[in-house]
Design a protein around this motif. Structure first.
Motif, PDB file in Angstrom:
ATOM      1  N   THR A  30       0.811  -1.204   0.000  1.00  0.00           N
ATOM      2  CA  THR A  30       0.000   0.000   0.000  1.00  0.00           C
ATOM      3  C   THR A  30       0.848   1.259   0.000  1.00  0.00           C
ATOM      4  N   ALA A  31       2.161   1.140   0.128  1.00  0.00           N
ATOM      5  CA  ALA A  31       3.018   2.318   0.095  1.00  0.00           C
ATOM      6  C   ALA A  31       2.999   2.943  -1.292  1.00  0.00           C
ATOM      7  N   PRO A  32       3.154   4.260  -1.385  1.00  0.00           N
ATOM      8  CA  PRO A  32       3.165   4.906  -2.698  1.00  0.00           C
ATOM      9  C   PRO A  32       4.360   4.441  -3.508  1.00  0.00           C
ATOM     10  N   PRO A  33       4.281   4.561  -4.832  1.00  0.00           N
ATOM     11  CA  PRO A  33       5.397   4.149  -5.679  1.00  0.00           C
ATOM     12  C   PRO A  33       6.622   5.014  -5.417  1.00  0.00           C
ATOM     13  N   PRO A  34       7.792   4.581  -5.909  1.00  0.00           N
ATOM     14  CA  PRO A  34       9.016   5.364  -5.690  1.00  0.00           C
ATOM     15  C   PRO A  34       8.860   6.795  -6.181  1.00  0.00           C
ATOM     16  N   ASP A  35       9.685   7.673  -5.620  1.00  0.00           N
ATOM     17  CA  ASP A  35       9.582   9.101  -5.924  1.00  0.00           C
ATOM     18  C   ASP A  35       9.872   9.357  -7.396  1.00  0.00           C
ATOM     19  N   THR A  36       8.900   9.921  -8.093  1.00  0.00           N
ATOM     20  CA  THR A  36       9.089  10.287  -9.500  1.00  0.00           C
ATOM     21  C   THR A  36       8.760  11.760  -9.694  1.00  0.00           C
ATOM     22  N   ALA A  37       8.985  12.558  -8.645  1.00  0.00           N
ATOM     23  CA  ALA A  37       8.614  13.973  -8.674  1.00  0.00           C
ATOM     24  C   ALA A  37       9.311  14.717  -9.816  1.00  0.00           C
ATOM     25  N   ASP A  38      10.590  14.426 -10.036  1.00  0.00           N
ATOM     26  CA  ASP A  38      11.323  15.142 -11.089  1.00  0.00           C
ATOM     27  C   ASP A  38      10.731  14.857 -12.467  1.00  0.00           C
ATOM     28  N   GLU A  39      10.435  13.586 -12.725  1.00  0.00           N
ATOM     29  CA  GLU A  39       9.845  13.235 -14.017  1.00  0.00           C
ATOM     30  C   GLU A  39       8.462  13.843 -14.170  1.00  0.00           C
ATOM     31  N   LEU A  40       7.693  13.844 -13.079  1.00  0.00           N
ATOM     32  CA  LEU A  40       6.356  14.426 -13.123  1.00  0.00           C
ATOM     33  C   LEU A  40       6.426  15.923 -13.413  1.00  0.00           C
ATOM     34  N   ARG A  41       7.325  16.608 -12.729  1.00  0.00           N
ATOM     35  CA  ARG A  41       7.442  18.053 -12.934  1.00  0.00           C
ATOM     36  C   ARG A  41       7.904  18.358 -14.360  1.00  0.00           C
ATOM     37  N   ALA A  42       8.791  17.528 -14.893  1.00  0.00           N
ATOM     38  CA  ALA A  42       9.225  17.724 -16.273  1.00  0.00           C
ATOM     39  C   ALA A  42       8.060  17.543 -17.235  1.00  0.00           C
ATOM     40  N   LEU A  43       7.228  16.533 -16.987  1.00  0.00           N
ATOM     41  CA  LEU A  43       6.055  16.294 -17.830  1.00  0.00           C
ATOM     42  C   LEU A  43       5.082  17.464 -17.748  1.00  0.00           C
ATOM     43  N   LEU A  44       4.799  17.919 -16.530  1.00  0.00           N
ATOM     44  CA  LEU A  44       3.853  19.012 -16.347  1.00  0.00           C
ATOM     45  C   LEU A  44       4.376  20.305 -16.971  1.00  0.00           C
ATOM     46  N   SER A  45       5.666  20.571 -16.808  1.00  0.00           N
ATOM     47  CA  SER A  45       6.255  21.780 -17.403  1.00  0.00           C
ATOM     48  C   SER A  45       6.170  21.726 -18.923  1.00  0.00           C
ATOM     49  N   ARG A  46       6.430  20.575 -19.481  1.00  0.00           N
ATOM     50  CA  ARG A  46       6.404  20.420 -20.944  1.00  0.00           C
ATOM     51  C   ARG A  46       4.987  20.585 -21.483  1.00  0.00           C
TER      52      ARG A  46
END
Length: 239
Positions: A30-46
């Motif tokens: 039930t733990a959240p997946p590994p930290d992908t904040a950098d990839e997410l922010r890159a996707l959102l910025s793009r």
């Protein structure tokens, strides 16, 4: 002499260990997946580069549902689901592409787009006809509501309000009563537009021309066509 209670004690100990291991496994699932904040922010910025000129974009990444039980994953790929617009409350996809189980979940995101728009300069009542003195420009979150914010005060002057507004509240298209450009039976101008050409003619309105609603018009040869009211006694038809 061996105690007759030892086997029972060992059994209880084994059961306790099994329960502890099971609980640990459940917590891992039930733990959240590994930290992908950098990839997410890159996707959102793009994906938000196409925001209107002169605006600034901020986004907040939400949390996955705590009830999800996700298998461990070595590589998670964020992506934008087909048809999704990063505007206001939205979501991004998260899929496991390297792990024992290939799962796919959606992560909530909130996108704020700040820019200059028209706001109420004072308390405005429902049905009130707007004057220039009632309005001002201010920086607001354009993406806070689905209805587009008005960017030019002149576009609202003379229009009645469909609902009351508080001071400083953003004026949006849905807050204005729809205009009636013509009545049924009136002669209207038909403008048929296609790639690289435009043809004008006249017809008789079969239905009223309400802003934002389709209108039916009878042409000179008796044919009924459907178009969009765009101004005083004017209908546009896209070919």
């Amino acid at each position: 002499m061996k105690s007759p209670y030892l086997p029972a004690a060992l059994s209880y100990l084994l059961v306790a260990i099994v329960l502890m291991v099971a609980a640990a496994a459940a917590r891992a699932q039930t733990a959240p997946p590994p930290d992908t904040a950098d990839e997410l922010r890159a996707l959102l910025s793009r994906e938000t580069k196409s925001a209107p000129a002169g605006t600034r974009v901020e986004f907040t990444i939400g949390q996955l549902d705590a009830r999800l039980k996700l298998a461990p994953c070595q590589k998670i790929q964020p992506y934008l689901p087909a048809g999704t617009r990063l505007w206001g409350r939205s979501r991004v996809g998260m899929r496991c592409v390297q792990g024992p189980v290939h799962w796919n979940v959606y992560l909530p995101v909130t996108v704020k787009v700040y820019g200059q728009a028209v706001v109420a300069g004072a308390s405005l009542g429902q049905g009130q006809q707007l004057a220039a003195a009632d309005l001002r420009l201010a920086e607001v979150d354009l993406a806070e509501e689905p209805s587009p914010a008005l960017l030019d005060p002149a576009a609202a002057v003379g229009r009645p309000l469909a609902r009351a507004l508080a001071p400083g509240q953003t004026l949006r298209q849905s807050h204005l009563k729809a205009r009636q450009w013509f009545a049924a039976g009136e002669t209207v101008k038909l403008v048929a537009q296609g790639p690289g050409f435009a043809v004008s003619s006249e017809g008789q309105a079969v239905t009223p021309g309400i802003e934002g609603q389709a209108a039916r018009v009878r042409t000179d040869n008796g044919r009924i066509v459907t178009g969009t009211p765009v101004g005083e006694r004017q209908v546009e038809i896209r070919l």
